[in-house]
Design a protein around this motif. Structure first.
Motif, short mmCIF file in Angstrom:
data_model
loop_
_atom_site.label_atom_id
_atom_site.label_comp_id
_atom_site.label_asym_id
_atom_site.label_seq_id
_atom_site.Cartn_x
_atom_site.Cartn_y
_atom_site.Cartn_z
N GLU A 13 0.55 -1.56 0.11
CA GLU A 13 -0.07 -0.28 -0.18
C GLU A 13 0.63 1.47 0.02
O GLU A 13 0.34 2.46 -0.21
CB GLU A 13 -1.36 0.41 1.18
N GLN A 14 1.60 0.73 0.92
CA GLN A 14 2.84 2.25 0.46
C GLN A 14 3.06 3.03 -0.91
O GLN A 14 3.78 3.88 -0.69
CB GLN A 14 3.86 2.35 1.49
N TYR A 15 3.26 1.86 -1.24
CA TYR A 15 3.64 2.31 -3.30
C TYR A 15 2.79 2.82 -3.95
O TYR A 15 3.02 3.54 -5.47
CB TYR A 15 5.39 1.60 -3.53
N LYS A 16 1.15 2.69 -2.75
CA LYS A 16 0.31 1.93 -4.45
C LYS A 16 0.15 3.28 -5.43
O LYS A 16 0.13 3.01 -6.33
CB LYS A 16 -1.26 2.73 -4.16
N ASN A 17 0.76 4.52 -5.15
CA ASN A 17 0.33 5.98 -6.10
C ASN A 17 1.13 6.82 -6.01
O ASN A 17 1.93 7.87 -7.00
CB ASN A 17 -0.65 7.09 -5.33
N HIS A 18 2.42 5.54 -6.20
CA HIS A 18 3.61 6.10 -6.52
C HIS A 18 4.27 6.82 -7.96
O HIS A 18 3.70 6.08 -9.28
CB HIS A 18 5.43 5.46 -5.31
N ARG A 19 4.98 7.19 -8.39
CA ARG A 19 6.02 7.26 -9.64
C ARG A 19 5.87 6.24 -10.50
O ARG A 19 6.10 5.62 -11.60
CB ARG A 19 6.48 8.43 -9.65
N HIS A 20 6.68 5.05 -9.46
CA HIS A 20 7.64 3.73 -10.07
C HIS A 20 6.20 3.25 -10.37
O HIS A 20 6.29 1.81 -10.79
CB HIS A 20 8.38 3.52 -8.87
N ASN A 21 5.06 2.89 -9.80
CA ASN A 21 3.64 1.85 -10.43
C ASN A 21 2.53 2.35 -11.12
O ASN A 21 1.33 1.92 -10.93
CB ASN A 21 2.90 2.26 -8.65
N ALA A 159 8.13 8.65 -4.61
CA ALA A 159 7.43 9.22 -4.63
C ALA A 159 6.13 9.81 -4.41
O ALA A 159 5.82 9.55 -6.46
CB ALA A 159 8.20 10.70 -4.54
N PRO A 160 5.25 9.81 -4.02
CA PRO A 160 3.55 10.24 -4.94
C PRO A 160 3.74 11.19 -6.05
O PRO A 160 3.87 11.94 -6.02
CB PRO A 160 2.28 10.46 -4.17
N PHE A 161 2.63 11.10 -6.79
CA PHE A 161 2.97 12.01 -7.87
C PHE A 161 1.85 13.41 -7.42
O PHE A 161 1.01 13.18 -6.23
CB PHE A 161 1.34 11.16 -8.88
N SER A 162 2.63 14.71 -7.99
CA SER A 162 1.46 15.98 -7.57
C SER A 162 0.05 15.68 -8.08
O SER A 162 -0.48 15.24 -9.25
CB SER A 162 2.21 17.12 -7.90
N LYS A 167 -3.58 14.27 -12.88
CA LYS A 167 -4.02 15.00 -13.83
C LYS A 167 -3.95 14.05 -15.27
O LYS A 167 -4.33 13.34 -16.02
CB LYS A 167 -4.50 16.31 -14.02
N LYS A 168 -2.07 14.16 -14.95
CA LYS A 168 -2.24 14.51 -16.84
C LYS A 168 -1.96 13.04 -16.92
O LYS A 168 -2.66 12.12 -18.17
CB LYS A 168 -0.51 14.99 -16.56
N ILE A 169 -1.94 12.28 -16.14
CA ILE A 169 -1.97 10.69 -16.14
C ILE A 169 -2.76 10.13 -16.74
O ILE A 169 -3.45 9.88 -16.96
CB ILE A 169 -0.82 9.88 -14.60
#
Length: 196
Positions: A13-21, A159-162, A167-169
């Protein structure tokens, strides 16, 4: 014929919304569109199965961490007898601006070197290449933009997306899903032609 679509990311869960995911995120959308449940767990993978005419396919997330993605690719390719050119990998691409993506199709002739492929600086892609002893799988790189010069790359990726980046993703997600489906059901070359 069996094909494999992999979405790369880190489990937890800690990586769920990160750029790498981003690979995980897009694969979830592909699964939703194709009505495939990702509910089978085997050998550090979670996947679902689908069928399209005479072709069967798997949608898979490695449950290893990113740097060991090749273990899942090799296990599933060996277990299900999937050839390298019938594998599609969705990943986060720092060489592509956020809000864009690129399709790099597999080639019919694995000996024909494509220099564009060798610019990919991604540990998951490197791991798959090393495990499969080939680069001849289709790659769909979802742009997350370059790491700022004053930031460590690992910190940037994990790190999570801003809000603006999210929105861009979201704005390109439908097209990435469509490109994935075209690569799967038609050909990777057709996907590249439509979205290049």
């Amino acid at each position: 014929m069996m094909k494999l679509v992999m979405g790369l990311g880190n489990p937890g869960e800690q990586y769920k919304n990160h750029r790498h995911n981003v690979g995980y995120m897009i694969l979830d959308r592909v699964a939703k569109k194709l009505n495939v449940e990702l509910d089978i767990k085997k050998k550090k993978t979670v996947f679902g199965r689908g069928k399209h005419g005479k072709m069967e396919y798997l949608l898979l997330k490695p449950l290893t961490f990113m740097n060991l993605s090749g273990e899942a690719a090799l296990y599933m390719a060996s277990f299900m007898k999937i050839t390298v050119e019938n594998i599609i990998v969705i990943y986060d691409d720092t060489s592509v601006p956020i809000g864009e993506f690129r399709v790099i199709p597999s080639k019919t002739d694995d000996s024909q070197e494509d220099t564009e492929e060798y610019t990919i600086d991604h540990n998951g892609i490197k791991s798959i290449r090393e495990s499969l002893k080939s680069y001849n799988f289709t790659k769909i790189g979802v742009g997350i933009g370059a790491c700022p010069e004053n930031e460590e790359k690992a910190d940037f990726l994990l790190a999570p997306f801003s809000k603006d980046e999210r929105k861009k993703i979201r704005d390109i997600s439908d097209n990435v899903v469509d490109a994935t489906c075209i690569a799967l059901f038609d050909s990777p070359q057709a996907a590249k032609k439509k979205y290049s």
